[in-house]
Each structure stands twice: as C-alpha cells, then as structure tokens.
Motif scaffolding. Structure first.
Motif, short mmCIF file in Angstrom:
data_model
loop_
_atom_site.label_atom_id
_atom_site.label_comp_id
_atom_site.label_asym_id
_atom_site.label_seq_id
_atom_site.Cartn_x
_atom_site.Cartn_y
_atom_site.Cartn_z
N SER A 10 15.53 57.07 46.58
CA SER A 10 15.05 57.01 45.21
C SER A 10 15.97 57.86 44.32
O SER A 10 16.40 58.95 44.71
CB SER A 10 13.60 57.48 45.13
OG SER A 10 13.49 58.78 44.67
N GLN A 50 12.22 54.99 35.06
CA GLN A 50 12.85 54.77 36.37
C GLN A 50 12.56 55.93 37.33
O GLN A 50 12.32 55.72 38.51
CB GLN A 50 14.37 54.57 36.21
CG GLN A 50 14.77 53.32 35.49
CD GLN A 50 14.40 52.06 36.22
OE1 GLN A 50 14.41 51.99 37.45
NE2 GLN A 50 14.05 51.03 35.47
N LYS A 53 8.92 55.66 38.49
CA LYS A 53 8.73 54.55 39.44
C LYS A 53 9.39 54.82 40.79
O LYS A 53 9.24 54.03 41.71
CB LYS A 53 9.31 53.25 38.88
CG LYS A 53 8.52 52.68 37.72
CD LYS A 53 8.90 51.23 37.38
CE LYS A 53 10.36 50.94 37.29
NZ LYS A 53 10.67 49.61 36.71
N GLN A 54 10.16 55.91 40.89
CA GLN A 54 10.87 56.24 42.13
C GLN A 54 11.83 55.11 42.53
O GLN A 54 11.98 54.78 43.70
CB GLN A 54 9.87 56.52 43.27
CG GLN A 54 8.93 57.69 43.04
CD GLN A 54 9.62 59.03 43.24
OE1 GLN A 54 10.31 59.24 44.23
NE2 GLN A 54 9.46 59.93 42.30
N THR A 55 12.47 54.52 41.53
CA THR A 55 13.40 53.42 41.74
C THR A 55 14.54 53.85 42.66
O THR A 55 15.08 54.95 42.51
CB THR A 55 13.98 52.97 40.37
OG1 THR A 55 12.90 52.67 39.51
CG2 THR A 55 14.90 51.79 40.50
N ASP A 56 14.92 52.97 43.59
CA ASP A 56 16.05 53.30 44.47
C ASP A 56 17.37 53.15 43.70
O ASP A 56 17.41 52.53 42.64
CB ASP A 56 16.05 52.46 45.75
CG ASP A 56 16.21 50.97 45.50
OD1 ASP A 56 17.20 50.58 44.85
OD2 ASP A 56 15.35 50.20 45.95
N THR A 59 18.59 49.53 42.82
CA THR A 59 17.82 48.94 41.73
C THR A 59 18.09 49.65 40.41
O THR A 59 18.21 49.00 39.36
CB THR A 59 16.31 48.98 42.06
OG1 THR A 59 16.11 48.36 43.33
CG2 THR A 59 15.48 48.28 41.01
N PHE A 60 18.21 50.97 40.45
CA PHE A 60 18.49 51.75 39.24
C PHE A 60 19.74 51.22 38.54
O PHE A 60 19.74 51.00 37.33
CB PHE A 60 18.67 53.23 39.61
CG PHE A 60 18.97 54.11 38.43
CD1 PHE A 60 17.96 54.53 37.58
CD2 PHE A 60 20.27 54.52 38.15
CE1 PHE A 60 18.25 55.35 36.48
CE2 PHE A 60 20.56 55.32 37.06
CZ PHE A 60 19.54 55.74 36.22
N GLU A 63 19.38 47.34 37.44
CA GLU A 63 18.53 47.14 36.27
C GLU A 63 19.02 47.89 35.03
O GLU A 63 18.38 47.82 33.98
CB GLU A 63 17.09 47.57 36.58
CG GLU A 63 16.40 46.67 37.58
CD GLU A 63 14.96 47.07 37.87
OE1 GLU A 63 14.50 48.13 37.38
OE2 GLU A 63 14.30 46.32 38.60
#
Length: 116
Positions: A10, A50, A53-56, A59-60, A63
């Motif tokens: 994340s 982000q 949401k603990q986005t990896d 994906t960070f 996106e």
C-alpha cells in the motif's frame, strides 16, 4: 516474471517513510505532498483519498490523474539504478518519486525538484 512486491504494497504504508526522510532533513510533509501532486496530478484531496483507501503502488500510479510530462527530466541513481534507464513503466514511476524525495531530503530547492 513475477511482479515486484512493491507493486502490491500500500502506498499509505510507505508514505510515512517519505515524510520521515524529508522531516529528518528539515523539510516538510507539505513539500512531500507537493512533489507527489506534481508527479501524479492528484489533488490534495485525491492524494488523501488514495492514502485512506490503502491503494497499492501499482493502482496508485495507474489511477494517477495525469503523470507530469516533465518527469522525463528526472535523472540520477536510486538504489544503484539509473532512473532514466528503468524499462518497466510502473517501477520507473516509483523510482521517480523516490528520486524526488531524495532530492528534497538533500536540500535541493523546490523549483529544481519540480523541474521548473
């Protein structure tokens, strides 16, 4: 070939390390956020979302609203590898961010870090 494990980590788990590195050298969280926003095109709210949401990492960056076209001006070595020679796009984006945070921690002026 398996994905590097940083891709699944994340972004929020590494973010405090960026802040810590900068603050140890007298720089600020605000400056780190500015660098991230410059590189990725996220707004401050978008960045915070982000993180929440603990986005990896993969994906960070996938996106990111608009990767800065001037990022190709980022040159130098991070972890023994020249960032401009990294062929895998996501890894290169991650290393660009690492390089920018390194420059901040080394005391470089923000206008130079942001390639103005």
């Amino acid at each position: 070939m398996a994905k590097h494990r940083i891709y699944t980590m994340s972004f929020a788990s590494v973010y405090p390390h960026y802040i810590n590195k900068a603050e140890k050298k007298g720089r600020t969280k605000t400056e780190v956020d500015e660098i991230i926003r410059w590189l990725t095109g996220y707004s401050q709210d978008g960045l915070e979302e982000q993180l929440e949401k603990q986005t990896d990492f993969e994906t960070f960056f996938a996106e990111a609203p608009e990767m800065n076209p001037s990022r190709s001006l980022i040159k130098g070595v991070v972890c023994g590898v020249r960032v401009e020679n990294i062929e895998e796009p996501t890894m290169q984006e991650i290393r660009y961010l690492d390089k920018l945070v390194d420059e901040l921690a080394k005391g470089k002026a923000m206008e130079k870090i942001l390639r103005k």
